[in-house]
Design an enzyme around this catalytic site. Structure first.
Site, mmCIF file in Angstrom:
data_model
loop_
_atom_site.group_PDB
_atom_site.id
_atom_site.type_symbol
_atom_site.label_atom_id
_atom_site.label_comp_id
_atom_site.label_asym_id
_atom_site.label_seq_id
_atom_site.Cartn_x
_atom_site.Cartn_y
_atom_site.Cartn_z
ATOM 1 N N SER A 1 39.952 40.744 34.985
ATOM 2 C CA SER A 1 39.431 39.442 34.576
ATOM 3 C C SER A 1 38.140 39.139 35.327
ATOM 4 O O SER A 1 37.798 39.788 36.312
ATOM 5 C CB SER A 1 40.453 38.353 34.879
ATOM 6 O OG SER A 1 40.510 38.139 36.273
ATOM 7 N N LYS A 2 37.452 38.122 34.848
ATOM 8 C CA LYS A 2 36.210 37.705 35.495
ATOM 9 C C LYS A 2 36.498 37.289 36.934
ATOM 10 O O LYS A 2 35.687 37.500 37.819
ATOM 11 C CB LYS A 2 35.609 36.547 34.705
ATOM 12 C CG LYS A 2 34.380 35.962 35.353
ATOM 13 C CD LYS A 2 33.597 35.110 34.383
ATOM 14 C CE LYS A 2 32.891 33.957 35.046
ATOM 15 N NZ LYS A 2 32.238 34.247 36.305
#
Ligand code: GLU
Length: 507
Positions: free
Chosen positions: A261-262
């Site tokens: 994920s970011k």
């Protein structure tokens, strides 16, 4: 005749392209090129709620930067356009009508409030064979009633009528046969009268069919939709030309479990987007591989090996080589850990592989930042001497500033350690020795200086350490005589003189 391979990358423009999406595009590209096929860019923008301005342009810029060339697409045109689904609006309705006429889809008039009520009444409510008879749709209403509602402009959706209790087989090129029972599927919405637009599922299938797509290569998150897609192909009578499916494994967090994920990127300090992205709403900036100093070749090579490998120990693979070796069969079924340190390693390798002239060009803007302007040939030479010490072009300055500017101060710790009582006198002598050398090549200097040290029975290490401190300002850098050859005799003598005068004053 063998059918021409045609694949598509079909992003929805809902934000910046995630690095996993880049890998999907890359695998599509490699597969297409290996089979001398076509690589198509289709924009799936039927969900206007999630549309983000700038996302489409970002996707095109990112893939262009990485060297993935499309044969057809929204930015190029082609024989199967338009390539933006919002511009294909007029195409879909007839296919929706076809399914309704064949009794394979139906109108549903349930309002959001009615659906909500059913969800409250029935635990785990799903709109399907077990519940559709309780709802307000063209299966429960009379033909007349349905007609009147539509004519009166009542909003409706069209739902796919899925028959329960059937094992639906998805024949996946990576996962083999995936079997799902149709009873778990819901009657998916295919079309909405509210915006006269199909949903993703219908548009995706119709377009793949009309664009003669032969292989659908996409992320694992779409695997649950695949049985529905198989059923849709059958409903349309297109089973014979149904594309082959290949669902790619997930990209996983560098540590622990779950999808990359970011937040992982933010936490561990690496980008999860190909290019920098500025959120048009919040103005928040997310870092990109390009702006962080990665070479596109390195990113391509790194991503290619996340979920696929050539089956031997080849690691440095050019785009041409990847096209040659890639195969969906060798893609792994399980997720690939996102090892961003390996990404840096690849960047390092590509800096070594690239001609010095090319790296010198990339280094020039950084030199300008430091007010350095010198011949590009000189920069090229310096790059050749220090590039093995860096992972990124931007790190070159720290490894090579002394080729461009003379030290005016000297690292205190190094002075303490390396500057001996007799250093000034010895370096003054060294200066005389160097002054008399005509051929100032590294090799010649080294021979003469070493002979002098030996003849005087001086300590080689002491002399060389003090020499480096004087020329560089600290104890770093490549081979000493490579530095002095590069900066030249005059500059070398000047720096020695400055050091003798200034460092000795400190001791
Ligand atoms: N529009 C879908 C996406 O955003 C495409 C999925 C597919 O390739 O079928 O990923």
């Amino acid at each position: 005749m063998e059918q021409k391979v045609r694949v598509r990358f079909a992003p929805s423009p809902t934000g910046p392209l995630h690095i996993g999406g880049v890998r999907t595009a890359l695998y599509n590209y490699l597969f297409a090129k290996q089979h001398k096929g076509d690589f198509v860019l289709r924009i799936e923008d039927t969900d206007s709620q999630r549309f983000v301005p700038g996302a489409e342009a970002y996707i095109i810029e990112a893939l262009t930067w990485l060297g993935l060339k499309f044969d057809e697409g929204v930015h190029l045109g082609g024989d199967f356009g338009p390539y933006r689904q919002s511009e294909r609006k007029g195409i879909y309705k007839q296919y929706v009508d076809q399914l309704i006429n064949d009794g394979l889809a139906y109108y549903a008039f349930d309002t959001p409030a009615e659906l909500e009520q059913k969800r409250n009444e029935i635990k785990n409510f799903q709109y399907d064979a077990s519940t559709r008879s309780m709802m307000r749709n063209s299966l429960t209403l009379s033909e007349e009633e349905t007609k009147t509602l539509i004519e009166n402009g009542e909003q409706y959706v069209v739902r796919f009528k899925i028959e329960p209790h059937e094992d639906v087989v998805v024949d996946d090129l990576i996962r083999g046969e995936v079997v799902i029972n149709s009873s778990i599927l819901d009657d998916k919405v295919l079309y909405k009268s509210a915006d006269s637009l199909p949903t993703y599922h219908l548009a995706n299938i119709v377009d793949d069919h009309l664009m003669k797509i032969t292989h659908v290569i996409r992320g694992e998150e779409w695997l649950p939709s695949a049985p529905l897609h198989v059923l849709l192909y059958r409903a349309f009578g297109w089973t014979d030309t149904m594309p082959r499916f290949a669902h790619l494994p997930l990209l996983l967090k560098p540590e622990g479990n779950g999808k990359l994920s970011k937040r992982d990127g933010d936490r561990l300090g690496f980008p999860v987007f190909p290019l920098e992205w500025k959120d048009p709403k919040t103005s928040e900036i997310s870092s990109g591989y390009r702006e962080s100093g990665y070479l596109p070749e390195a990113v391509v090579n790194f991503l290619a090996l996340l979920g696929w490998n050539p089956g031997n120990d080849e690691e440095i693979l050019s785009m041409e080589r990847l096209i040659e070796l890639f195969s969906l069969e060798k893609c792994s079924k399980s997720g690939a850990k996102f090892d961003y340190e390996k990404g840096k390693w690849f960047n390092h390798q590509y800096i070594q592989l690239k001609p010095n002239a090319e790296i010198a060009e990339l280094y020039t803007p950084y030199l300008k930042e430091h007010q350095v302007s010198v011949d590009i040939e000189y920069v090229e030479k310096v790059v050749g001497l220090v590039k093995e010490r860096v992972n990124f072009v931007k790190e070159l300055w720290d490894q090579s500033f002394f080729f461009f500017v003379a030290p005016t101060s000297f690292d205190e710790k190094t002075v303490k350690k390396r500057w001996k009582e007799d250093s000034p006198a010895q370096l003054a002598e060294l200066s005389e020795v160097l002054k008399n050398i005509d051929d100032f090549s590294a090799h010649n200097q080294e021979e003469i200086v070493k002979a002098w040290i030996e003849s005087k029975a001086y300590h080689l290490g002491n002399i060389m350490n003090a020499f480096r401190l004087a020329i560089v300002g600290e104890s770093k850098g490549p081979h000493m005589f490579d530095i002095t050859e590069a900066i030249g005799k005059e500059e070398t003598l000047k720096r020695l003189d400055y050091a003798i005068k200034n460092i000795s004053a400190n001791v």
